[in-house]
Design a protein around this motif. Structure first.
Motif, short mmCIF file in Angstrom:
data_model
loop_
_atom_site.label_atom_id
_atom_site.label_comp_id
_atom_site.label_asym_id
_atom_site.label_seq_id
_atom_site.Cartn_x
_atom_site.Cartn_y
_atom_site.Cartn_z
N THR A 1 0.87 -1.18 0.00
CA THR A 1 0.00 0.00 0.00
C THR A 1 0.91 1.23 0.00
OG1 THR A 1 -1.73 -1.13 1.26
CG2 THR A 1 -1.77 1.29 1.25
N ILE A 2 0.66 2.14 -0.91
CA ILE A 2 1.49 3.36 -1.01
C ILE A 2 0.81 4.49 -0.25
CG2 ILE A 2 2.51 5.04 -2.57
CD1 ILE A 2 2.43 2.90 -4.76
N VAL A 3 1.58 5.18 0.57
CA VAL A 3 1.10 6.35 1.29
C VAL A 3 1.95 7.54 0.84
CG1 VAL A 3 0.67 7.41 3.53
CG2 VAL A 3 0.44 4.92 3.27
N HIS A 4 1.32 8.47 0.16
CA HIS A 4 2.06 9.60 -0.40
C HIS A 4 2.53 10.56 0.70
CE1 HIS A 4 3.34 12.69 -3.19
NE2 HIS A 4 2.64 13.58 -2.49
N CYS A 5 3.79 10.98 0.59
CA CYS A 5 4.37 11.97 1.50
C CYS A 5 5.16 12.98 0.65
CB CYS A 5 5.31 11.33 2.52
SG CYS A 5 4.56 10.04 3.53
N ASP A 6 4.92 14.24 0.86
CA ASP A 6 5.61 15.27 0.09
C ASP A 6 7.05 15.49 0.54
OD1 ASP A 6 3.56 16.08 -1.73
OD2 ASP A 6 2.53 17.07 -0.06
N VAL A 7 7.33 15.24 1.83
CA VAL A 7 8.62 15.59 2.41
C VAL A 7 9.49 14.35 2.58
CG1 VAL A 7 9.79 16.60 4.42
CG2 VAL A 7 7.62 17.56 3.61
N ALA A 8 10.77 14.47 2.22
CA ALA A 8 11.75 13.42 2.44
C ALA A 8 12.92 14.01 3.24
CB ALA A 8 12.26 12.85 1.11
N TRP B 1 5.37 14.67 11.28
CA TRP B 1 3.99 14.55 10.85
C TRP B 1 3.79 14.55 9.34
CZ3 TRP B 1 4.25 18.87 14.63
CH2 TRP B 1 4.20 18.38 15.94
N LYS B 2 4.83 14.83 8.54
CA LYS B 2 4.59 14.87 7.10
C LYS B 2 5.67 14.18 6.26
CE LYS B 2 6.33 19.67 7.12
NZ LYS B 2 6.01 21.06 6.80
N SER B 3 6.81 13.84 6.84
CA SER B 3 7.87 13.20 6.06
C SER B 3 7.64 11.70 5.95
CB SER B 3 9.24 13.46 6.69
OG SER B 3 9.37 12.74 7.90
N SER B 4 8.25 11.09 4.94
CA SER B 4 8.14 9.64 4.76
C SER B 4 8.76 8.90 5.93
CB SER B 4 8.80 9.22 3.45
OG SER B 4 10.18 9.59 3.43
N MET B 5 9.83 9.44 6.51
CA MET B 5 10.48 8.79 7.64
C MET B 5 9.56 8.78 8.86
SD MET B 5 14.12 9.76 9.48
CE MET B 5 15.14 9.24 8.08
#
Length: 357
Positions: free
Chosen positions: A58-65, A81-85
């Motif tokens: 399942t892919i969960v989109h995150c704008d920040v890396a 609260w917003k990064s993939s990590m």
């Protein structure tokens, strides 16, 4: 079914290595599921060649890396609260995933893991534990870089956690534990190390056998199943061993191509050299486990390839399958709440070591 949350944007190469690595691990453990956190278009592109992984993910989109050179404090401020990590770690906290794997920035990953998952009760500091290839097989070494310095009680905690990991990973019923020191004699070393040795001898814990002090050359020999040290010396030992392995590999390649006879000798002994190369391949033991948290986080080397990342996911799978967190909870509770260490009070007074009070 084991669900692995993956920081797909972590490491030097992001999804181009993370996704193929996850696919290799899935082929070894077909029952796994994956939550892939990161930029959806990049993940989708990498998944195109791995239909089985796509079906299990399942892919969960995150704008920040989080960048590899971000400072931990900066990553916490900008990436929470917003990064993939962060999202990959948070999935473990919420119960959506059983374990998190990331090849991202080590400092940021530790800071976020500690902030999100928190340390277990009675654990003052988490530790990073690594697998160490030895002449006898494999050992566990910790701490290899989570924090600098450690007092006696923290070294004992590391010993208990390392022994639990050895039982979970290399399936040794009662692992032997040694404290890394400048000599094996009891009078040598820093006071913290000597005090930790005394505590381990007196505790006589069910989950481990305390061997005593070990020296640097015992790491490769596999003298004990678990080697315990603080993060500064542990990280230096780890980097030195990795550099030495690469140095020996370069020496062998240069020697085998120097003359016609050397090249002929290589052809005749190719099988032996292949086995040696396989034993010295750092990808086979890629992955450090963050111990002492209320959840499992596995850190892969940032510059590894797909085989190396697959090894980190394999480790994550085994840690969950063998109940690592429960083992640590159980053993830490026995040590800290046992007689004389904060459990039943003796003569009406708290009998814990001063470091624990």
């Amino acid at each position: 079914m084991i669900t692995v949350s993956v920081d797909a944007m972590g490491g030097d190469h992001g999804p181009s290595v993370v996704i193929p690595g996850a696919a290799i691990s899935l082929s070894r453990h077909p029952g796994m599921r994956f939550l892939l956190f990161g930029k959806k278009d990049e993940i989708e592109a990498a998944l195109a060649g791995h239909p089985k992984l796509r079906e299990a993910s399942t892919i969960v989109h995150c704008d920040v890396a989080v960048k590899m050179d971000d400072k931990p404090s900066q990553a916490l401020r900008n990436g929470r609260w917003k990064s993939s990590m962060w999202k990959a770690i948070e999935a473990v906290k919420s119960g959506e995933a059983d374990v998190c794997v990331s090849a991202g920035n080590t400092g940021a990953l530790m800071a976020m893991s500690r902030f999100c998952l928190r340390t277990m009760a009675d654990i003052e500091r988490p530790a990073i534990a690594a697998i160490w290839p030895t002449l006898r097989g494999e050992s566990i070494v910790l701490d290899v870089g989570a924090t600098i310095g450690a007092n006696a009680l923290q070294l004992v905690d590391f010993s208990v956690m390392g022994a639990a990991m050895a039982r979970a990973l290399i399936e040794v019923e009662r692992p032997t534990v040694g404290l890394l020191n400048v000599g094996v004699e009891e009078i040598k070393g820093q006071e913290e190390v000597k005090e930790a040795g005394r505590l381990l001898r007196e505790a006589d814990l069910d989950g481990l056998d305390y061997h005593g002090f070990v020296e640097g050359d015992d790491l490769g020999r596999g003298t004990v199943d678990v080697v315990v040290t603080e993060g500064f010396s542990g990280n230096i030992a780890l980097k030195t061993a990795e550099g030495t392995a690469r140095q020996i590999g370069e020496y062998l390649r240069a020697a085998m191509s120097r003359t016609l006879m050397a090249r002929l000798g290589y052809v005749l002994a190719r099988g032996a050299f292949r086995r040696l190369s396989d034993r010295m391949d750092p990808r086979k033991v890629n992955g450090g486990v963050f111990l002492g948290l209320n959840g499992i986080v596995v850190k892969s080397h940032g510059g590894t390839d797909d085989e190396g990342f697959a090894a980190a996911v394999d480790m994550a799978h085994d840690m969950v399958r063998n109940g690592l967190v429960d083992k640590i909870h159980h053993d830490i509770h026995l040590f800290h709440d046992g007689p004389g260490r904060g459990g039943p009070e003796e003569d009406g007074e708290d009998a814990r070591p001063k470091a624990a009070q």
